[in-house]
Design an enzyme around this catalytic site. Structure first.
Site, PDB file in Angstrom:
ATOM      1  N   ARG A  60       0.843  -1.199   0.000  1.00  0.00           N
ATOM      2  CA  ARG A  60       0.000   0.000   0.000  1.00  0.00           C
ATOM      3  C   ARG A  60       0.873   1.242   0.000  1.00  0.00           C
ATOM      4  O   ARG A  60       2.040   1.210   0.372  1.00  0.00           O
ATOM      5  CB  ARG A  60      -0.925   0.007   1.225  1.00  0.00           C
ATOM      6  CG  ARG A  60      -2.011  -1.054   1.165  1.00  0.00           C
ATOM      7  CD  ARG A  60      -2.883  -1.032   2.409  1.00  0.00           C
ATOM      8  NE  ARG A  60      -3.515   0.272   2.576  1.00  0.00           N
ATOM      9  CZ  ARG A  60      -3.235   1.124   3.552  1.00  0.00           C
ATOM     10  NH1 ARG A  60      -2.345   0.817   4.466  1.00  0.00           N
ATOM     11  NH2 ARG A  60      -3.852   2.280   3.627  1.00  0.00           N
ATOM     12  N   LYS A 119       3.721  -7.329  12.192  1.00  0.00           N
ATOM     13  CA  LYS A 119       2.925  -7.541  10.983  1.00  0.00           C
ATOM     14  C   LYS A 119       3.029  -8.975  10.482  1.00  0.00           C
ATOM     15  O   LYS A 119       4.117  -9.480  10.240  1.00  0.00           O
ATOM     16  CB  LYS A 119       3.379  -6.563   9.899  1.00  0.00           C
ATOM     17  CG  LYS A 119       2.534  -6.614   8.629  1.00  0.00           C
ATOM     18  CD  LYS A 119       2.663  -5.325   7.859  1.00  0.00           C
ATOM     19  CE  LYS A 119       2.079  -5.449   6.472  1.00  0.00           C
ATOM     20  NZ  LYS A 119       1.910  -4.140   5.835  1.00  0.00           N
ATOM     21  N   ARG A 249      -0.755   5.293  13.570  1.00  0.00           N
ATOM     22  CA  ARG A 249       0.215   4.440  14.266  1.00  0.00           C
ATOM     23  C   ARG A 249       0.134   4.709  15.762  1.00  0.00           C
ATOM     24  O   ARG A 249      -0.220   5.809  16.177  1.00  0.00           O
ATOM     25  CB  ARG A 249       1.619   4.709  13.751  1.00  0.00           C
ATOM     26  CG  ARG A 249       2.026   6.148  13.861  1.00  0.00           C
ATOM     27  CD  ARG A 249       3.319   6.414  13.110  1.00  0.00           C
ATOM     28  NE  ARG A 249       3.757   7.764  13.362  1.00  0.00           N
ATOM     29  CZ  ARG A 249       3.284   8.832  12.745  1.00  0.00           C
ATOM     30  NH1 ARG A 249       2.341   8.694  11.825  1.00  0.00           N
ATOM     31  NH2 ARG A 249       3.704  10.039  13.041  1.00  0.00           N
TER      32      ARG A 249
HETATM   33  C1  BTN Z   1       0.817  -3.827   2.388  1.00  0.00           C
HETATM   34  O1  BTN Z   1       0.900  -4.306   3.516  1.00  0.00           O
HETATM   35  O2  BTN Z   1       1.290  -2.714   2.119  1.00  0.00           O
HETATM   36  C2  BTN Z   1       0.132  -4.622   1.304  1.00  0.00           C
HETATM   37  C3  BTN Z   1       0.992  -5.750   0.825  1.00  0.00           C
HETATM   38  C4  BTN Z   1       0.325  -6.554  -0.274  1.00  0.00           C
HETATM   39  C5  BTN Z   1       1.283  -7.561  -0.873  1.00  0.00           C
HETATM   40  C6  BTN Z   1       0.587  -8.507  -1.823  1.00  0.00           C
HETATM   41  S1  BTN Z   1       1.633  -9.854  -2.279  1.00  0.00           S
HETATM   42  C7  BTN Z   1       0.522 -10.343  -3.520  1.00  0.00           C
HETATM   43  C8  BTN Z   1       0.008  -9.076  -4.165  1.00  0.00           C
HETATM   44  N1  BTN Z   1       0.891  -8.646  -5.225  1.00  0.00           N
HETATM   45  C9  BTN Z   1       1.500  -7.494  -4.942  1.00  0.00           C
HETATM   46  O3  BTN Z   1       2.330  -6.918  -5.670  1.00  0.00           O
HETATM   47  N2  BTN Z   1       1.088  -7.029  -3.747  1.00  0.00           N
HETATM   48  C10 BTN Z   1       0.113  -7.927  -3.137  1.00  0.00           C
END
Ligand code: BTN
Length: 253
Positions: A60, A119, A249
């Site tokens: 994100r 996390k 946070r």
């Molecule tokens: C976050 O915590 O910021 C979100 C992470 C999301 C990661 C997943 S892995 C599968 C899918 N493909 C990506 O490029 N991102 C999501």
């Protein structure tokens, strides 16, 4: 080599989603990017795409998402959705994945999965329009779960599923997540976030804790509204925070 339970996932999900397929790719830039490319090219069939390795995994807020094959589960689910209101979709997905993974999983608004403030998993949701002006859009729901402890040190404290449940691998985690996720997406499509509000509150990692918004405002988190906004009591009164650009946070003091 990882053994993926592709057939078992298909058998559990296909009755809910006609035309559903499961794909496992040894390497791709990002499973979300791939399904967004397909959606923009007009492909809106329901699909679950597992990436054993991502060369440009995305998180994100423009962050990168790193994971080594076997050490993390990285996949995206693409499906057409037409909810009356999209608000709260990412929280509903978080609730579903948290409930599937481990009883100790908590949700850090909007949709990070935490155990003991570390996390465990992250979620990136994107949508693409179909064209033609109908209400449905292709939703691409990307999920990354830490399966084994990372070798190097990470800037954000992380926890892995194997620290909570020895022996659980990426395939077993996928099998747990997939079918309830599709059911919950169908529930969301029918009723929006409302049926998920109490379930989110039951796992809310921020509830009654001091938080700081990304603009520096300090306050106390008070759960989420019916549309998934985070309620924060600040010096200026109660604020409902809805933008995903706002980072929340725990305050350091
Ligand atoms: C976050 O915590 O910021 C979100 C992470 C999301 C990661 C997943 S892995 C599968 C899918 N493909 C990506 O490029 N991102 C999501």
């Amino acid at each position: 080599m990882i053994r993926w339970p592709a057939e078992a996932v298909w058998e559990a999900v296909a009755p809910l989603l006609p035309g559903f397929t499961v794909e496992v790719l040894p390497e791709i830039d990002s499973s979300n990017t791939e399904l967004m490319r397909r959606a923009r090219a007009g492909r809106n069939e329901p699909v679950l795409l597992v990436a054993e390795r991502q060369t440009a995994g995305r998180g994100r807020l423009g962050r990168a998402w790193h994971g080594e094959p076997g050490d993390s589960l990285t996949f995206s689910l693409g499906l057409p959705l037409a909810p009356p209101d999209w608000a709260g979709l990412s929280l509903a997905v978080g609730v579903s994945v948290a409930e599937s993974l481990h009883p100790r999983t908590r949700l850090k608004w909007p949709n990070d999965l935490w155990v003991d403030d570390r996390k465990l998993a992250g979620i990136l949701i994107e949508t693409a329009s179909f064209g033609g002006g109908g209400p449905a859009r292709q939703a691409v729901i990307g999920i990354g779960v830490n399966i084994a402890p990372p070798l190097g040190s990470l800037s954000t404290p992380a926890i892995s599923l194997q620290e909570l449940e020895a022996g659980l691998d990426a395939g077993a985690a996928l099998l747990r997540i997939a079918e309830p996720l599709v059911r919950n997406l169908q529930l969301f499509e029918q009723h929006g976030f409302a049926p998920f509000q109490a379930r989110f509150q039951a796992r809310d990692a921020l509830r009654d804790r001091a938080v700081t918004l990304s603009d520096g405002t300090a306050g106390t988190a008070h759960g989420v509204t019916e549309d998934g906004s985070l309620l924060v009591h600040t010096a200026a009164g109660m604020q409902a925070i809805s933008s995903s650009e706002v980072s929340v946070r725990p305050a350091s003091s």
